[in-house]
Design a protein around this motif. Structure first.
Motif, short mmCIF file in Angstrom:
data_model
loop_
_atom_site.label_atom_id
_atom_site.label_comp_id
_atom_site.label_asym_id
_atom_site.label_seq_id
_atom_site.Cartn_x
_atom_site.Cartn_y
_atom_site.Cartn_z
N SER A 276 1.26 3.72 3.69
CA SER A 276 0.13 4.55 4.10
C SER A 276 0.02 4.54 5.62
O SER A 276 0.72 3.79 6.31
CB SER A 276 -1.19 4.05 3.49
N LYS A 283 -8.10 5.91 6.59
CA LYS A 283 -6.78 5.95 5.97
C LYS A 283 -6.52 7.35 5.41
O LYS A 283 -7.42 7.99 4.86
CB LYS A 283 -6.68 4.91 4.85
N SER A 288 1.13 7.14 -1.85
CA SER A 288 2.25 6.43 -1.22
C SER A 288 3.59 7.02 -1.63
O SER A 288 4.59 6.87 -0.91
CB SER A 288 2.19 4.94 -1.58
#
Length: 430
Positions: A276, A283, A288
């Motif tokens: 990530s 974030k 992923s």
């Protein structure tokens, strides 16, 4: 190591603006994606001897193309010094070592004469009795062909030669005998060769491939090599930089040290498990799997010294740019986007712009933090200061490029298949 943009580099061009240099870095990084696909399969079984000293080649920065170059001696001659000095691009995603040789036609321009292979006492060509994998018999020679995505084409002869390295602190030159390499006799579209002051004569491959330098002799150094790149946009003259091996590698700071495993793929690159990315404290909202290496060899994340700027797979880049823009605007209400630039650029007001840190999260909780000045580059445009993003989208795979590796001690451990890194002041690499 000498960077091509260093004041010490013979290729330095004072009249090229920072904007032109940055745009060229982006162009070369994007072209780099295609160039990583084709690797010459050449694995020499010829024995070699390495002195029990540490080699520590100097690194240089080739300014015009933002390349890192390694200085090497090639050949064995009757005069002193007994070798000829050349500058090769340090390429952690490149397999073979190659340089232009006499008889090259056509060949790209280089400032110094091409390597005079017939005058070297240690030059030996493979014959068709044994052609290394990936080469073909051609007029009783073993010929190789390399085609790069940026249009570069290289044809030549597979051979062995003595490569000589000088230790940083003086002492006798350190030879490595019978190193397999390519003697290029036909080259086209090699970008550094388009400069009139070009000193680059070829490529010094450091990838996991058997034909690379590490593939051939890495076991003599415990399979470990390292570098620490100084900021190439810094106004000060660049300090000495070195490619270090084995026990010569400085210990990493225990406080900031991280390690993450390499991932084995179909292609001989240093793949990392990128999970990530965080911009500031936010974030990215992506899976992923976006960064995963696929079975067909596509995708994945590569660490690459031969790519100036970093590239993000397009799906991730779209989200990254959106989050970054939102973060920048929130911190800088008066900021304006430079809509005329091909890159994402912002114009500064009378108040200096604040940018967030960007963190790449790799497996094993290895967080690679990129400071704002290492992904946003600023220059003057029409009496205004402009900041431009030095990370670009790619439809192929993700690359952690040299521009974003600056001020980190990077250690490749090929025996344990791990990358170690820590933040560092690379102005004090000596």
């Amino acid at each position: 190591m000498i960077l091509s943009d260093s004041l010490d580099s013979p290729m330095y061009q004072a009249n090229r603006t920072l904007k032109q240099k940055l745009e060229r870095l982006i162009y070369l990084s994007e072209a780099r994606v295609e160039s990583l696909k084709l690797i010459l399969h050449n694995n020499s079984s010829i024995s070699r001897v390495i002195n029990n000293q540490d080699i520590e080649p100097s690194l240089h920065h080739q300014y015009n193309h933002n390349l890192f170059l390694i200085q090497v001696g090639i050949g064995t001659f009757a005069h002193s010094p007994s070798y000829k000095t050349y500058y090769l691009v340090l390429d952690t995603a490149g397999g073979p070592i190659w340089t232009q040789c006499e008889g090259c036609n056509p060949c790209f321009h280089q400032r110094d004469p091409v390597f005079p292979k017939m005058q070297s006492n240690s030059y030996h060509e493979f014959t068709c009795d044994y052609c290394p994998p990936g080469t073909t018999c051609e007029y009783n020679h073993c010929a190789f062909d390399l085609t790069y995505g940026d249009g570069t084409y290289v044809h030549g002869i597979a051979a062995t030669e003595t490569f000589t390295f000088r230790p940083r602190n003086g002492g006798s030159p350190i030879p490595i005998w019978s190193l397999g390499y390519g003697c290029a006799t036909h080259t086209q579209n090699f970008i550094p060769g388009m400069d009139k002051n070009n000193i680059v004569s070829g490529i010094f491959g450091m990838s996991p491939h058997p034909s690379s330098f590490m593939g051939q002799v890495g076991s003599h150094f415990g399979g470990r090599f390292s570098y620490c790149l100084a900021p190439i946009h810094h106004q000060r003259q660049l300090p000495p930089m070195f490619l270090r091996f084995g026990d010569d590698i400085p210990p990493l700071s225990s406080r900031h040290r991280h390690q993450t495993p390499f991932i084995r793929g179909r292609n001989p690159f240093y793949y990392l498990d990128l999970q990530s990315i965080t911009v500031g404290s936010e974030k990215l909202n992506i899976k992923s799997s976006v960064f995963q290496l696929r079975q067909d060899g596509s995708g994945g994340c590569i660490i690459d010294s031969g790519s100036g700027a970093s590239l993000l797979i397009t799906t991730a880049y779209i989200e990254f740019e959106k989050v970054l823009t939102r973060n920048i605007v929130a911190q800088n209400p008066r900021i304006r986007i430079d809509s005329r630039s091909p890159m994402l650029c912002y114009k500064e007001s009378d108040v200096k712009v604040k940018f967030p840190k960007v963190t790449f999260h790799f497996a094993n909780n290895a967080d690679f933090v990129v400071e704002p000045e290492l992904y946003m580059a600023d220059y003057m445009k029409e009496n205004s200061r402009v900041n431009c993003l030095m990370i670009r989208p790619s439809d192929k795979f993700t690359i952690l490029g040299a521009y974003q590796q600056v001020n980190h001690r990077i250690v490749y451990d090929t025996v344990n298949s791990e990358l170690h890194f820590a933040s560092a002041n690379c102005f004090s690499d000596n």
